[in-house]
Motif scaffolding. Structure first.
Motif: not given
Length: 341
Positions: A69, A72, A85, A107, A109, A334
């Protein structure tokens, strides 16, 4: 050995698939249906216990592991008017007289590393999602939501990396793929279309052989370029202009992807395919993968550390685990993905 209740999947050739009203030749609607129940999982069905066990046995050798990942907060300027974000830390000492913290996240997505679910992108011509779910019906139902993947136990299986950029390959292992081929890969902030022949050549050069139900990951270097870019360069690439590198959307690509029967398609760029799609192109990969086949698309995964580890181990296959957010009727998530070697 498959269990008694485990399904085996044998695919017809692309041109032998049955014709389906309102869908192009090559559509897989109904292929995964069982006992008269419409499927809502798509190609994740291919990740059977036997497939997963075989992947774990062949790929987990060293115990080294890497999260895939992108942080974010990383995408500075999400496109399509999506919200950036937000992370808020809350002191529990204020009002509760407790020494500790909570935090709240906001968030979208689609504004970072993600899986596109099966009701994210419809056929734009027919306003229909995977397995015939009509747009108007999708407004009123949880059908095709990402909770179906979660109810099935998440997404786990064998992943293979195609390191198109190959910027981290050291000369004592293998020369850089594009240098070896005497090619120069353009900027990730350009709408460069990576032909499927280059993917096939890179796989052969790496010595990586795809298997049915693999999760295909393609590294273009977009994440690395975005991380190093100026604020203005980021703004231009993802919001002002919105043109990014990716796999070429054409008949040759669609036919090759179908022939491999991947469980998922993942890239480190904004849309996996070169974006935006060409007008009137009938081979848009978002529609073929998500709508006609039920194959999830992963976007903006951070494949930089993965590429280094693949180089270090001189192999480009690994075990992948992904636990999408358990949101009833969710559209995307995520990936919460880890590669294990």
């Amino acid at each position: 050995m498959a269990t008694d209740n485990e399904r085996k999947f044998e695919f017809p050739a692309f041109d032998d698939l049955p014709s389906i009203d309102g869908a192009p030749k090559g559509c897989l609607w109904g292929f995964y249906d069982r006992d008269g129940v419409k499927d809502e999982v798509g190609s994740i069905n291919l990740l059977t216990p036997t497939v997963v066990q075989a992947a774990a046995s062949s790929e987990i050798r060293t115990g080294r592991h890497i999260q895939l990942d992108w942080p974010l907060h990383s995408l500075s300027y999400p496109g399509f008017g999506r919200k950036e974000f937000e992370h808020k830390v809350i002191s529990l000492h204020d009002g509760l007289d407790i020494y500790g913290f909570d935090d709240e996240l906001h968030i979208n997505t689609q504004s970072g590393s993600q899986w596109d679910g099966l009701k994210h992108h419809a056929s734009q011509e027919h306003a229909v999602f995977y397995n015939g779910l009509k747009f108007d019906d999708a407004l009123k139902t949880d059908a095709n939501g990402i909770h179906n993947w979660c109810n099935r136990g998440g997404i786990v299986g064998r992943g293979i990396l195609v390191d198109i950029r190959a910027a981290n390959w050291s000369s004592d292992i293998k020369p850089r793929y594009y240098e070896y081929k005497k090619k120069v890969l353009p900027s990730g902030f350009s709408r460069y279309e990576i032909p499927v022949q280059d993917i096939q050549d890179a796989l052969a050069y790496q010595g990586t052989k795809p298997r049915q139900a693999d999760i295909l990951l393609v590294r273009t270097g977009f994440i690395r370029e975005h991380n190093a870019a100026s604020d203005e360069e980021r703004l231009t690439a993802t919001r002002k202009v919105g043109r990014t590198i990716g796999v070429k959307a054409c008949e040759e690509t669609v036919r090759w992807l179908y022939s491999q029967h991947f469980a998922g398609l993942v890239g480190d760029t904004v849309a996996f395919e070169a974006w935006p799609p060409e007008k009137d192109n009938q081979w848009v990969l978002h529609e073929w993968a998500l709508t006609w086949w039920g194959t999830p698309i992963g976007e903006m995964w951070d494949l930089e550390a993965l590429a280094v580890e693949c180089e270090r181990q001189n192999r480009w296959s690994f075990f992948v685990t992904s636990a999408p957010l358990r949101v009833q009727g969710g559209i995307a998530s995520p990936p919460c993905a880890i590669a294990i070697f």
